[in-house]
Design a protein around this motif. Structure first.
Motif, PDB file in Angstrom:
ATOM      1  N   LEU A  20       0.825  -1.203   0.000  1.00 42.40           N
ATOM      2  CA  LEU A  20       0.000   0.000   0.000  1.00 42.40           C
ATOM      3  C   LEU A  20       0.861   1.257   0.000  1.00 42.40           C
ATOM      4  O   LEU A  20       1.923   1.304   0.638  1.00 42.40           O
ATOM      5  N   PHE A  21       0.359   2.300  -0.710  1.00 45.55           N
ATOM      6  CA  PHE A  21       1.064   3.574  -0.770  1.00 45.55           C
ATOM      7  C   PHE A  21       0.044   4.696  -0.588  1.00 45.55           C
ATOM      8  O   PHE A  21      -1.048   4.655  -1.166  1.00 45.55           O
ATOM      9  N   LEU A  22       0.418   5.704   0.200  1.00 47.52           N
ATOM     10  CA  LEU A  22      -0.465   6.832   0.476  1.00 47.52           C
ATOM     11  C   LEU A  22      -0.150   7.979  -0.467  1.00 47.52           C
ATOM     12  O   LEU A  22       0.998   8.421  -0.568  1.00 47.52           O
ATOM     13  N   LEU A  23      -1.192   8.454  -1.170  1.00 41.92           N
ATOM     14  CA  LEU A  23      -1.040   9.596  -2.073  1.00 41.92           C
ATOM     15  C   LEU A  23      -1.154  10.911  -1.293  1.00 41.92           C
ATOM     16  O   LEU A  23      -1.770  10.932  -0.221  1.00 41.92           O
ATOM     17  N   PRO A  24      -0.613  11.998  -1.822  1.00 44.31           N
ATOM     18  CA  PRO A  24      -0.776  13.307  -1.181  1.00 44.31           C
ATOM     19  C   PRO A  24      -2.250  13.677  -0.994  1.00 44.31           C
ATOM     20  O   PRO A  24      -2.601  14.419  -0.080  1.00 44.31           O
ATOM     21  N   SER A  25      -3.115  13.179  -1.880  1.00 41.37           N
ATOM     22  CA  SER A  25      -4.553  13.457  -1.781  1.00 41.37           C
ATOM     23  C   SER A  25      -5.220  12.661  -0.672  1.00 41.37           C
ATOM     24  O   SER A  25      -6.424  12.764  -0.459  1.00 41.37           O
ATOM     25  N   GLN A  26      -4.424  11.840   0.044  1.00 37.85           N
ATOM     26  CA  GLN A  26      -4.913  10.960   1.109  1.00 37.85           C
ATOM     27  C   GLN A  26      -5.625   9.714   0.568  1.00 37.85           C
ATOM     28  O   GLN A  26      -6.205   8.956   1.320  1.00 37.85           O
ATOM     29  N   GLY A  27      -5.559   9.529  -0.735  1.00 40.61           N
ATOM     30  CA  GLY A  27      -6.038   8.281  -1.293  1.00 40.61           C
ATOM     31  C   GLY A  27      -4.965   7.209  -1.131  1.00 40.61           C
ATOM     32  O   GLY A  27      -3.802   7.516  -0.861  1.00 40.61           O
ATOM     33  N   VAL A  28      -5.345   5.946  -1.310  1.00 38.11           N
ATOM     34  CA  VAL A  28      -4.414   4.832  -1.099  1.00 38.11           C
ATOM     35  C   VAL A  28      -4.309   4.005  -2.372  1.00 38.11           C
ATOM     36  O   VAL A  28      -5.316   3.697  -3.007  1.00 38.11           O
ATOM     37  N   LEU A  29      -3.072   3.660  -2.747  1.00 34.95           N
ATOM     38  CA  LEU A  29      -2.820   2.821  -3.913  1.00 34.95           C
ATOM     39  C   LEU A  29      -2.313   1.459  -3.466  1.00 34.95           C
ATOM     40  O   LEU A  29      -1.513   1.365  -2.531  1.00 34.95           O
ATOM     41  N   LEU A  30      -2.770   0.414  -4.146  1.00 32.66           N
ATOM     42  CA  LEU A  30      -2.326  -0.947  -3.855  1.00 32.66           C
ATOM     43  C   LEU A  30      -1.704  -1.538  -5.110  1.00 32.66           C
ATOM     44  O   LEU A  30      -2.370  -1.662  -6.144  1.00 32.66           O
ATOM     45  N   ASP A  31      -0.432  -1.888  -5.022  1.00 29.78           N
ATOM     46  CA  ASP A  31       0.242  -2.544  -6.144  1.00 29.78           C
ATOM     47  C   ASP A  31       0.166  -4.055  -5.937  1.00 29.78           C
ATOM     48  O   ASP A  31       0.276  -4.537  -4.801  1.00 29.78           O
ATOM     49  N   THR A  32      -0.035  -4.790  -7.009  1.00 31.67           N
ATOM     50  CA  THR A  32      -0.132  -6.254  -6.926  1.00 31.67           C
ATOM     51  C   THR A  32       0.855  -6.882  -7.907  1.00 31.67           C
ATOM     52  O   THR A  32       1.182  -6.289  -8.934  1.00 31.67           O
ATOM     53  N   PRO A  33       1.318  -8.094  -7.616  1.00 35.89           N
ATOM     54  CA  PRO A  33       2.220  -8.782  -8.547  1.00 35.89           C
ATOM     55  C   PRO A  33       1.513  -9.086  -9.859  1.00 35.89           C
ATOM     56  O   PRO A  33       0.286  -9.190  -9.919  1.00 35.89           O
ATOM     57  N   GLY A  34       2.306  -9.235 -10.927  1.00 38.50           N
ATOM     58  CA  GLY A  34       1.735  -9.589 -12.222  1.00 38.50           C
ATOM     59  C   GLY A  34       1.046 -10.946 -12.175  1.00 38.50           C
ATOM     60  O   GLY A  34       1.512 -11.862 -11.497  1.00 38.50           O
ATOM     61  N   MET A  35      -0.083 -11.049 -12.865  1.00 40.62           N
ATOM     62  CA  MET A  35      -0.870 -12.287 -12.848  1.00 40.62           C
ATOM     63  C   MET A  35      -0.710 -13.054 -14.149  1.00 40.62           C
ATOM     64  O   MET A  35      -1.100 -12.583 -15.210  1.00 40.62           O
ATOM     65  N   LYS A  36      -0.150 -14.245 -14.065  1.00 39.45           N
ATOM     66  CA  LYS A  36      -0.050 -15.102 -15.242  1.00 39.45           C
ATOM     67  C   LYS A  36      -1.389 -15.780 -15.509  1.00 39.45           C
ATOM     68  O   LYS A  36      -1.858 -15.867 -16.637  1.00 39.45           O
ATOM     69  N   GLU A  37      -2.003 -16.295 -14.441  1.00 38.40           N
ATOM     70  CA  GLU A  37      -3.262 -17.027 -14.558  1.00 38.40           C
ATOM     71  C   GLU A  37      -4.411 -16.151 -14.086  1.00 38.40           C
ATOM     72  O   GLU A  37      -4.288 -15.430 -13.102  1.00 38.40           O
TER      73      GLU A  37
END
Length: 285
Positions: free
Chosen positions: A169-186
């Motif tokens: 998880l990463f917090l944006l300056p706008s106070q929104g939250v971003l979630l990065d996920t691993p690449g999906m093969k299947e």
């Protein structure tokens, strides 16, 4: 949640009910669900204008996001690679229906303001896609600094080197939250009946005009869906993927009914759906 400072531990007192989710079927023969992300508001489905682009894959992501109650937004990255990318965007919008499609370039910074407009205070957005489409690079752009490690793309197949290995998880300056996920093969579907209907609403609408109420849209005479395909009103690729996903869901349903726990969940889901339909009818009246 309360913190025990002396012991450097925390104690969970209550787990809140899950509002939304993005999940898939576990690889292999098991009929199990794998939760990729939960309690997210926006699902950024990232595709790129190289060999990774797949309309069928986008349709699968749309089915899964809608079933989990998450608002999908399609990000088409690497528009800097193609001079006239608008033709691709138009084709993608046809299958996306009412889902926003945003052309972006993590390399140049195109489209970042549009992405940011979806993630305001209190909103959580997850980025999903196969390896190499630029999820981590987009997140770095939005954060304004190099936080996520990124890797080179192989020239042979346009695949990434799997630099994202865990969810973060990463917090944006706008106070929104971003979630990065691993690449999906299947990308195997999981219990997505409602999401399937929403994603292929155009085909379901055509099916209302079929001569037979139980038309399979395979060989019947006076089939409105087949007629649309023959007259180029519906692309054969979309029709083919519709049948493929439908068959996959039917197979999954047969396997799931053997599991008493899953069968109970399906019954509860159907009851919940009926209640929603009744409330909607009452509002309309």
């Amino acid at each position: 949640l309360s913190y025990l400072e002396n012991e450097k531990k925390a104690m969970i007192h209550q787990i809140l009910e899950r509002k939304t989710k993005f999940s898939r079927k576990v690889n292999g023969k098991k009929t199990d669900e794998q939760i990729i992300a939960s309690n997210i508001d926006i699902l950024f489905i990232v595709q790129s204008l190289d060999e990774n682009l797949s309309l069928n894959r986008i349709e699968r992501f749309l089915v899964m996001s809608r079933e989990g109650g998450v608002k999908p937004v399609i990000l088409i990255n690497k528009i800097d690679l193609i001079e006239d990318f608008h033709e691709y965007i138009d084709e993608i919008q046809k299958i996306a229906l009412d889902t926003p499609v945003i052309p972006v370039s993590a390399f140049r910074g195109d489209g970042m303001d549009q992405i940011s407009s979806f993630v305001f205070q209190g909103q959580t957005a997850a980025f999903v896609g196969i390896s190499g489409v630029g999820k981590s690079t987009l997140i770095n752009r939005l954060l304004g600094k190099e936080i996520q490690k990124t890797g080179e793309i192989r020239d042979t197949d346009s695949k990434g080197r799997h630099t994202t290995t865990r969810r973060e998880l990463f917090l944006l300056p706008s106070q929104g939250v971003l979630l990065d996920t691993p690449g999906m093969k299947e990308l195997q579907l999981w219990d997505t009946e409602d999401g399937f209907s929403e994603t292929f609403a155009d085909i379901d609408e055509l099916a209302q005009n079929c001569h037979f109420s139980d038309c399979s849209h395979l060989h019947e005479k006076k089939c409105a869906v087949l007629n649309a395909v023959e007259n180029n009103l519906l692309s054969y690729e979309r029709y083919e993927n519709y049948l493929k996903i439908q068959k996959e869901l039917e197979y999954l349903e047969k396997r799931m009914t053997r599991n008493p726990f899953v069968e109970k969940r399906q019954k509860e889901k159907k009851i919940s759906k009926l209640i929603k339909e009744m409330k909607k009818r009452n509002r309309d009246d």
